[in-house]
Design a protein around this motif. Structure first.
Motif, PDB file in Angstrom:
ATOM      1  N   GLU A 365       9.164  15.697  17.081  1.00 53.86           N
ATOM      2  CA  GLU A 365       9.051  15.581  18.539  1.00 53.86           C
ATOM      3  C   GLU A 365       9.108  14.116  18.991  1.00 53.86           C
ATOM      4  O   GLU A 365       9.508  13.836  20.123  1.00 53.86           O
ATOM      5  CB  GLU A 365       7.735  16.210  19.013  1.00 53.86           C
ATOM      6  N   PHE A 366       8.702  13.189  18.146  1.00 53.56           N
ATOM      7  CA  PHE A 366       8.713  11.771  18.497  1.00 53.56           C
ATOM      8  C   PHE A 366       9.479  11.023  17.404  1.00 53.56           C
ATOM      9  O   PHE A 366       9.055  11.002  16.242  1.00 53.56           O
ATOM     10  CB  PHE A 366       7.295  11.214  18.614  1.00 53.56           C
ATOM     11  N   VAL A 367      10.591  10.440  17.786  1.00 51.36           N
ATOM     12  CA  VAL A 367      11.450   9.734  16.840  1.00 51.36           C
ATOM     13  C   VAL A 367      11.584   8.284  17.295  1.00 51.36           C
ATOM     14  O   VAL A 367      11.838   8.014  18.471  1.00 51.36           O
ATOM     15  CB  VAL A 367      12.846  10.383  16.750  1.00 51.36           C
ATOM     16  N   ILE A 368      11.387   7.347  16.367  1.00 49.68           N
ATOM     17  CA  ILE A 368      11.549   5.928  16.682  1.00 49.68           C
ATOM     18  C   ILE A 368      12.526   5.316  15.693  1.00 49.68           C
ATOM     19  O   ILE A 368      12.620   5.771  14.549  1.00 49.68           O
ATOM     20  CB  ILE A 368      10.208   5.165  16.645  1.00 49.68           C
ATOM     21  N   PRO A 369      13.270   4.281  16.088  1.00 51.02           N
ATOM     22  CA  PRO A 369      14.202   3.641  15.154  1.00 51.02           C
ATOM     23  C   PRO A 369      13.461   2.818  14.107  1.00 51.02           C
ATOM     24  O   PRO A 369      12.284   2.494  14.263  1.00 51.02           O
ATOM     25  CB  PRO A 369      15.055   2.749  16.066  1.00 51.02           C
ATOM     26  N   ALA A 370      14.174   2.433  13.056  1.00 61.10           N
ATOM     27  CA  ALA A 370      13.575   1.659  11.971  1.00 61.10           C
ATOM     28  C   ALA A 370      13.060   0.315  12.465  1.00 61.10           C
ATOM     29  O   ALA A 370      12.058  -0.195  11.963  1.00 61.10           O
ATOM     30  CB  ALA A 370      14.596   1.457  10.852  1.00 61.10           C
ATOM     31  N   SER A 371      13.717  -0.258  13.469  1.00 59.24           N
ATOM     32  CA  SER A 371      13.273  -1.552  13.991  1.00 59.24           C
ATOM     33  C   SER A 371      11.889  -1.452  14.623  1.00 59.24           C
ATOM     34  O   SER A 371      11.048  -2.345  14.454  1.00 59.24           O
ATOM     35  CB  SER A 371      14.278  -2.071  15.020  1.00 59.24           C
ATOM     36  N   GLN A 372      11.631  -0.347  15.344  1.00 62.83           N
ATOM     37  CA  GLN A 372      10.309  -0.167  15.940  1.00 62.83           C
ATOM     38  C   GLN A 372       9.265   0.154  14.876  1.00 62.83           C
ATOM     39  O   GLN A 372       8.110  -0.267  14.994  1.00 62.83           O
ATOM     40  CB  GLN A 372      10.356   0.943  17.000  1.00 62.83           C
ATOM     41  N   ALA A 373       9.657   0.878  13.844  1.00 63.23           N
ATOM     42  CA  ALA A 373       8.722   1.154  12.743  1.00 63.23           C
ATOM     43  C   ALA A 373       8.315  -0.147  12.053  1.00 63.23           C
ATOM     44  O   ALA A 373       7.147  -0.349  11.709  1.00 63.23           O
ATOM     45  CB  ALA A 373       9.361   2.109  11.740  1.00 63.23           C
ATOM     46  N   THR A 374       9.274  -1.052  11.874  1.00 63.35           N
ATOM     47  CA  THR A 374       8.969  -2.353  11.265  1.00 63.35           C
ATOM     48  C   THR A 374       8.058  -3.172  12.171  1.00 63.35           C
ATOM     49  O   THR A 374       7.153  -3.868  11.699  1.00 63.35           O
ATOM     50  CB  THR A 374      10.271  -3.124  10.994  1.00 63.35           C
ATOM     51  N   LEU A 375       8.306  -3.096  13.474  1.00 66.88           N
ATOM     52  CA  LEU A 375       7.451  -3.804  14.436  1.00 66.88           C
ATOM     53  C   LEU A 375       6.014  -3.300  14.353  1.00 66.88           C
ATOM     54  O   LEU A 375       5.061  -4.101  14.362  1.00 66.88           O
ATOM     55  CB  LEU A 375       8.004  -3.609  15.847  1.00 66.88           C
ATOM     56  N   CYS A 376       5.846  -1.995  14.245  1.00 63.83           N
ATOM     57  CA  CYS A 376       4.498  -1.416  14.122  1.00 63.83           C
ATOM     58  C   CYS A 376       3.835  -1.867  12.822  1.00 63.83           C
ATOM     59  O   CYS A 376       2.630  -2.153  12.795  1.00 63.83           O
ATOM     60  CB  CYS A 376       4.581   0.110  14.165  1.00 63.83           C
ATOM     61  N   ALA A 377       4.606  -1.941  11.739  1.00 64.73           N
ATOM     62  CA  ALA A 377       4.060  -2.401  10.455  1.00 64.73           C
ATOM     63  C   ALA A 377       3.642  -3.864  10.531  1.00 64.73           C
ATOM     64  O   ALA A 377       2.636  -4.260   9.939  1.00 64.73           O
ATOM     65  CB  ALA A 377       5.095  -2.201   9.354  1.00 64.73           C
ATOM     66  N   ALA A 378       4.405  -4.664  11.288  1.00 66.83           N
ATOM     67  CA  ALA A 378       4.036  -6.068  11.457  1.00 66.83           C
ATOM     68  C   ALA A 378       2.709  -6.189  12.207  1.00 66.83           C
ATOM     69  O   ALA A 378       1.881  -7.063  11.887  1.00 66.83           O
ATOM     70  CB  ALA A 378       5.139  -6.810  12.210  1.00 66.83           C
ATOM     71  N   TYR A 379       2.496  -5.318  13.186  1.00 74.38           N
ATOM     72  CA  TYR A 379       1.219  -5.327  13.913  1.00 74.38           C
ATOM     73  C   TYR A 379       0.067  -4.992  12.969  1.00 74.38           C
ATOM     74  O   TYR A 379      -0.985  -5.646  12.984  1.00 74.38           O
ATOM     75  CB  TYR A 379       1.278  -4.341  15.070  1.00 74.38           C
ATOM     76  N   PHE A 380       0.269  -3.995  12.110  1.00 73.87           N
ATOM     77  CA  PHE A 380      -0.760  -3.654  11.135  1.00 73.87           C
ATOM     78  C   PHE A 380      -1.029  -4.820  10.192  1.00 73.87           C
ATOM     79  O   PHE A 380      -2.173  -5.117   9.851  1.00 73.87           O
ATOM     80  CB  PHE A 380      -0.341  -2.422  10.338  1.00 73.87           C
ATOM     81  N   ALA A 381       0.041  -5.523   9.776  1.00 73.91           N
ATOM     82  CA  ALA A 381      -0.108  -6.621   8.825  1.00 73.91           C
ATOM     83  C   ALA A 381      -0.948  -7.757   9.399  1.00 73.91           C
ATOM     84  O   ALA A 381      -1.804  -8.319   8.697  1.00 73.91           O
ATOM     85  CB  ALA A 381       1.264  -7.142   8.405  1.00 73.91           C
ATOM     86  N   VAL A 382      -0.756  -8.094  10.674  1.00 77.01           N
ATOM     87  CA  VAL A 382      -1.550  -9.182  11.250  1.00 77.01           C
ATOM     88  C   VAL A 382      -3.002  -8.742  11.446  1.00 77.01           C
ATOM     89  O   VAL A 382      -3.933  -9.554  11.343  1.00 77.01           O
ATOM     90  CB  VAL A 382      -0.952  -9.697  12.582  1.00 77.01           C
ATOM     91  N   LEU A 383      -3.216  -7.449  11.714  1.00 73.46           N
ATOM     92  CA  LEU A 383      -4.587  -6.960  11.852  1.00 73.46           C
ATOM     93  C   LEU A 383      -5.332  -7.021  10.525  1.00 73.46           C
ATOM     94  O   LEU A 383      -6.487  -7.449  10.457  1.00 73.46           O
ATOM     95  CB  LEU A 383      -4.586  -5.522  12.377  1.00 73.46           C
ATOM     96  N   VAL A 384      -4.660  -6.575   9.460  1.00 75.16           N
ATOM     97  CA  VAL A 384      -5.343  -6.459   8.171  1.00 75.16           C
ATOM     98  C   VAL A 384      -5.512  -7.816   7.495  1.00 75.16           C
ATOM     99  O   VAL A 384      -6.362  -7.971   6.607  1.00 75.16           O
ATOM    100  CB  VAL A 384      -4.572  -5.480   7.255  1.00 75.16           C
ATOM    101  N   ALA A 385      -4.719  -8.811   7.912  1.00 73.90           N
ATOM    102  CA  ALA A 385      -4.778 -10.117   7.255  1.00 73.90           C
ATOM    103  C   ALA A 385      -6.147 -10.776   7.382  1.00 73.90           C
ATOM    104  O   ALA A 385      -6.573 -11.513   6.497  1.00 73.90           O
ATOM    105  CB  ALA A 385      -3.698 -11.037   7.828  1.00 73.90           C
ATOM    106  N   SER A 386      -6.836 -10.533   8.502  1.00 73.93           N
ATOM    107  CA  SER A 386      -8.149 -11.148   8.707  1.00 73.93           C
ATOM    108  C   SER A 386      -9.304 -10.199   8.420  1.00 73.93           C
ATOM    109  O   SER A 386     -10.467 -10.538   8.667  1.00 73.93           O
ATOM    110  CB  SER A 386      -8.269 -11.664  10.145  1.00 73.93           C
ATOM    111  N   ALA A 387      -8.999  -8.999   7.889  1.00 73.50           N
ATOM    112  CA  ALA A 387     -10.043  -7.993   7.689  1.00 73.50           C
ATOM    113  C   ALA A 387     -11.072  -8.394   6.650  1.00 73.50           C
ATOM    114  O   ALA A 387     -12.209  -7.913   6.675  1.00 73.50           O
ATOM    115  CB  ALA A 387      -9.413  -6.653   7.304  1.00 73.50           C
ATOM    116  N   ALA A 388     -10.705  -9.282   5.714  1.00 74.05           N
ATOM    117  CA  ALA A 388     -11.673  -9.715   4.701  1.00 74.05           C
ATOM    118  C   ALA A 388     -12.818 -10.501   5.322  1.00 74.05           C
ATOM    119  O   ALA A 388     -13.914 -10.584   4.744  1.00 74.05           O
ATOM    120  CB  ALA A 388     -10.975 -10.567   3.642  1.00 74.05           C
ATOM    121  N   SER A 389     -12.597 -11.078   6.499  1.00 75.14           N
ATOM    122  CA  SER A 389     -13.642 -11.871   7.146  1.00 75.14           C
ATOM    123  C   SER A 389     -14.720 -10.991   7.786  1.00 75.14           C
ATOM    124  O   SER A 389     -15.860 -11.450   7.969  1.00 75.14           O
ATOM    125  CB  SER A 389     -13.018 -12.766   8.224  1.00 75.14           C
ATOM    126  N   THR A 390     -14.376  -9.759   8.120  1.00 70.43           N
ATOM    127  CA  THR A 390     -15.322  -8.902   8.843  1.00 70.43           C
ATOM    128  C   THR A 390     -16.610  -8.642   8.073  1.00 70.43           C
ATOM    129  O   THR A 390     -17.707  -8.828   8.624  1.00 70.43           O
ATOM    130  CB  THR A 390     -14.647  -7.569   9.229  1.00 70.43           C
TER     131      THR A 390
END
Length: 464
Positions: A365-390
């Motif tokens: 029902e919801f389809v996104i292109p590979a470019s948007q999937a990569t963009l979402c993964a980049a958002y996750f990567a910046v979030l998780v990069a500082s998670a060790a500090s929490t």
């Protein structure tokens, strides 16, 4: 990161100045051994919990997407976000109770704290629900989609379910402080399994009700409610009857922790639910649903982080109080390497499997292109990069630092989203890019800088 007014946030001075308890290498070794055992047990049980949670998402989202139209599906995703707003009421209470439960010297106070907290939260939420029902005509007439007559029953159902879960989570706060995070993980696992059963029963055994969005929502939360009721009863039996009642010291700790953590939770609520509501109120239900799915996907990908960080911060807190800063530093470096690698792995895999995974997850029902999937993964990567500090900041009870950083990130995200609104450029990919930019400008470097500064001062303090 600078300290407000040149002072350490609540709890940091205590963590930095406290002497070893007990002293000596044998005491440090025993603490490390106990902490390692608790962490291994928590991580192992968390794996079971996360498998069950992922199963719930993999079963529920495709079913919801298949049997609900776009408006109902978007509404169900939006109203799930109410939990973030209700959490504001108890956000400072949870770590305060966990800290008390982790301190054996405060054992006589624990039962009184649990009793008072449960009664106060219950009374507050009952008043909130009654007020919502009384003000229904005015809310429906406000013109806000969130209070539309079409989905008002769903709004009330979400309010009731999440209010109950918030109150019952007091039991899990006690478990966490008593090295029982594995129990919390099994609670999540059991609730997820029950939710899957309830959703499947409605979808296949009672197909005539499968398109009832309110019934599906209740089914998706009922399992969590049932297992938390059982856990809360067990916690109340374990802590016994109150022998002492919380006084001024508890109230001051609660006020300080609440002030700081409300900042952080407000930032999270406004960044996540605010962007979803921005699309929803602008009559872009598909983009609103995609954003809600993104935040839910991030939650699933964060499973590895949560199953380590949740039981780890009380363990770090004990090591800090005992002056075992070398152990904390080693743990922080290991976590940093693991989490950064995890984020990079997500970015590397997104172009190949991201689009197909989203399509499969939402039953096409919801389809996104590979470019948007990569963009979402980049958002996750910046979030998780500082998670060790929490866990380091929480272990030092530096909740004000978390709150201040969250507020700064919120301001940056709000400015960027306001610019998108003014230039009529609000869309799913543009909002994700704005959120990445806001995190890069703030939390991505502020949190590690704050944690490293804390560790340096802690290592020097015992010798000063």
């Amino acid at each position: 990161m600078k300290i407000v007014n040149g002072e350490l946030p609540s709890g940091e001075a205590e963590a930095l100045a406290a002497g070893p308890v007990p002293a000596g290498a044998s005491g440090a070794a025993e603490r490390a051994s106990q902490g390692a055992r608790a962490l291994r047990l928590a991580v192992a049980s968390s794996m079971v919990s996360k498998v069950c949670s992922v199963t719930l998402q993999l079963v529920s989202i495709p079913l919801f997407a298949r049997v609900l139209d776009t408006d109902d599906f978007s509404a169900l995703m939006v109203y799930n976000g109410i939990s973030a707003w209700l959490a504001l009421v108890a956000i400072g209470l949870w770590p305060t109770i966990t800290s008390i439960a982790a301190d054996e010297r405060k054992a006589p106070l624990l039962a009184g704290v649990v009793t008072v907290s449960t009664a106060a939260l219950s009374a507050l939420f009952v008043a909130m629900i009654v007020a919502t029902l009384v003000l229904r005509p005015q809310l429906e007439a406000s013109g806000i989609n969130l209070f539309s007559a079409q989905h008002f029953e769903l709004f009330v159902a979400a309010l009731v379910c999440f209010a109950m879960l918030t109150v019952l989570s007091i039991g899990e706060a006690v478990n966490q402080g008593q090295h029982r995070q594995h129990v919390n993980n099994l609670i999540t696992a059991g609730g997820s399994v029950l939710n899957v059963i309830f959703i499947v029963l409605i979808s296949f055994v009672a197909p005539s009700h499968a398109s009832d969005v309110m019934l599906l929502f209740v089914a998706s939360q009922l399992g969590f409610i049932l297992v938390r009721v059982i856990n809360m009863a067990a916690v109340l039996m374990r802590v016994g009857r109150p022998r002492e009642w919380p006084g001024k010291a508890f109230a001051l700790d609660l006020a300080r922790n609440t002030k700081s953590l409300v900042q952080a939770q407000l930032a999270l609520a406004f960044i996540q639910q605010g962007t979803v509501l921005l699309c929803y109120e602008m009559h872009q239900p598909r983009d609103a649903a995609l954003l809600a799915l993104l935040f839910r996907a991030n939650l699933l990908l964060h499973s590895l982080v949560y199953m380590i960080n949740q039981p780890l911060w009380p363990i770090i807190h004990r090591h800090m109080l005992a002056g075992d800063w070398a152990w904390v530093s080693r743990t922080y470096r290991k976590l940093g390497a693991i989490y950064v690698s995890y984020g990079l792995l997500a970015v590397a895999g997104a172009p190949f499997v991201g689009s197909a995974a989203v399509s499969l997850w939402t039953a096409g029902e919801f389809v996104i292109p590979a470019s948007q999937a990569t963009l979402c993964a980049a958002y996750f990567a910046v979030l998780v990069a500082s998670a060790a500090s929490t866990p380091v900041l929480m272990g030092a009870q530096a909740f004000s630092s978390l709150g201040n950083i969250g507020t700064i990130e919120l301001v940056a995200a709000s400015v960027l989203c306001a610019a998108l609104y003014l230039f009529d450029a609000v869309s799913f990919p543009h909002i994700v890019m704005a959120l990445i930019a806001a995190n890069v400008m703030t939390a991505l470097w502020m949190m590690p800088a704050r944690a490293l500064g804390l560790l340096r001062r802690g290592a020097v303090a015992p010798h000063a």
